[in-house]
Design an enzyme around this catalytic site. Sequence first.
Site, short mmCIF file in Angstrom:
data_model
loop_
_atom_site.label_atom_id
_atom_site.label_comp_id
_atom_site.label_asym_id
_atom_site.label_seq_id
_atom_site.Cartn_x
_atom_site.Cartn_y
_atom_site.Cartn_z
CD GLU A 1 -2.77 -1.40 2.26
OE1 GLU A 1 -2.88 -0.37 3.12
OE2 GLU A 1 -3.49 -2.40 2.54
CG ASN B 1 -0.84 -7.03 -1.23
OD1 ASN B 1 -1.31 -7.78 -2.05
ND2 ASN B 1 -1.15 -6.60 -0.03
CG HIS C 1 -9.87 -5.89 0.97
ND1 HIS C 1 -10.38 -6.86 1.60
CD2 HIS C 1 -8.69 -5.32 1.40
CE1 HIS C 1 -9.00 -7.14 2.35
NE2 HIS C 1 -8.12 -6.48 1.96
CD GLU D 1 -4.62 -8.01 1.82
OE1 GLU D 1 -5.59 -7.04 2.42
OE2 GLU D 1 -3.38 -7.57 1.95
CG ASP E 1 -12.70 -9.15 2.18
OD1 ASP E 1 -12.18 -9.04 3.49
OD2 ASP E 1 -12.97 -7.92 1.61
#
Length: 322
Positions: free
Chosen positions: A135, A177, A213, A243, A245
Site C-alpha cells: 500500500e 501489494n 476488498h 486478500e 472478500d
Amino acid sequence: MPPGPFGPSDTLKAAASMRGKLIGTAVQTSLLGGAPYGTVLTREFNYLTAEYEMKWNVVEPGRGSMNFGPGDAIVGYAASNGMQVKGHTLIWHGAVPSWLDGLPAGDLRTEFERHIRDVMAHYRGRVHAWDVVNEAVADNGAGLRDTLFRQRLGDQYIADAFRLARAADAQALLFYNDYGGEGLSAKADRIHALLQDLLSKGVPLDGVGLQMHISATSRPSTASIADNVRRLAALGLIVHISEMDVRINNAFGTDQERLEAQRSAYRDVVGVCVMEPRCDAVTFWGFTDAHTWLTGDRPLLFDAQYQPKPAFYGVLDALSGR
Ligand code: G3I
C-alpha cells in the site's frame, strides 16, 4: 480427510490445482488447531497468509526483541499440511511498531534494513513469496502515499526494500501489494507506473497482489479487472488476487439476493484469474464469516457455522469452468 460438499474432487484446492493455481486464505495462529476451522482449512486451501502475525509490529514489539513464534506456528502448520506460505508484510505503514515512530532518519534506515534482512533470513526457504511493500500508492493515484518510510527515507525506500529482500533471500518471490487498483482506475495506473519504473531500473520484483476488498454491489467491472490484470501481466509480473472478500451489508435486496450478488462477484473475479496464465494464486481474507476483519458483515465463502455459502459455489464454478 472427509470429502468436501460434493466429494474430494470438488474441493477448492482440488479444482484450483487442476488449473495450476494456488488457493489460499488469511489465517491467525490462535485458530489453526481447532475443528471445524482446521478441518475446512486443510480440506479447501493450500496457500496461507498470516493475517497479522508476520507484520513488523508483531514480529518486533520492542526494538531488538523478536517475536517469531506466531509466524513460525503458521509456517510449521503449512509445512505439516502440504501448504505454501505468503509472507505478509515487510514494509507497511499500517503495522509499524510504536518504537519506530520517533526514530531519526539515520536510525530508521538502519532498522529498515535490519528488519528486512532478519525476517527474510529467518524464513528463508520456508516462504514461497513475500509482500515486500504494501500500500505505497496514494488512494487518489496522484502519487506515492506519504508514509513514515517515504518521509524519512525518500521515494527510494520502495526500490531499496526489494533490493534488500532479494539480497536476503534469492528464492522467495517478491511482491508489491495494494488495494483500490483492481480495475482500471487512476490508482491502478499509478501502481502500474510504479511497477514499470521499478522493473526498468532492474529492481527485483516478481509479482503484484491486487487485494480485492470489494462490495457485492459496488465493484470494478469484470472486464476492467481483466484488462488491468492483463496489463500487469504484460510487464512480466505474476498477478495474485491477494486478500479477497466481498461485503454484502451495504448491498441492496433480500438476503438471498445479496448472497447471490456475492456469489457472482466471487465467480467473476476468480474467473479472471483462471483465464490469466500469469495469475497463479487467489487468496481470500479469511474463509468463514466467524472470523473476518469486517466485523458485522458476512464477506466470506463459509458462514459462521462453517457451512458453504453460494459464494463458495461461485468460486468452485469459476475454478471448474462451469
Ligand atoms: O488477536 C489479538 C487479541 O488476542 C488481542 O487481545 C487484541 C488486542 O491486542 O489484538 C488481537 O489481534 C488483532 C488482530 O487484527 C486480530 O483481530 C491485532 O491487534 C490487529 O492489529 C489486527 O488487525 C489486522 C490489521 O490488518 C492490522 O495488522 C487485521 O486482522 C487484518 O485483517 C488487517 O489486514 C490488512 C492487510 O494486512 C493489508 N490490507 C488491508 C487489510 C485489512 O485492513
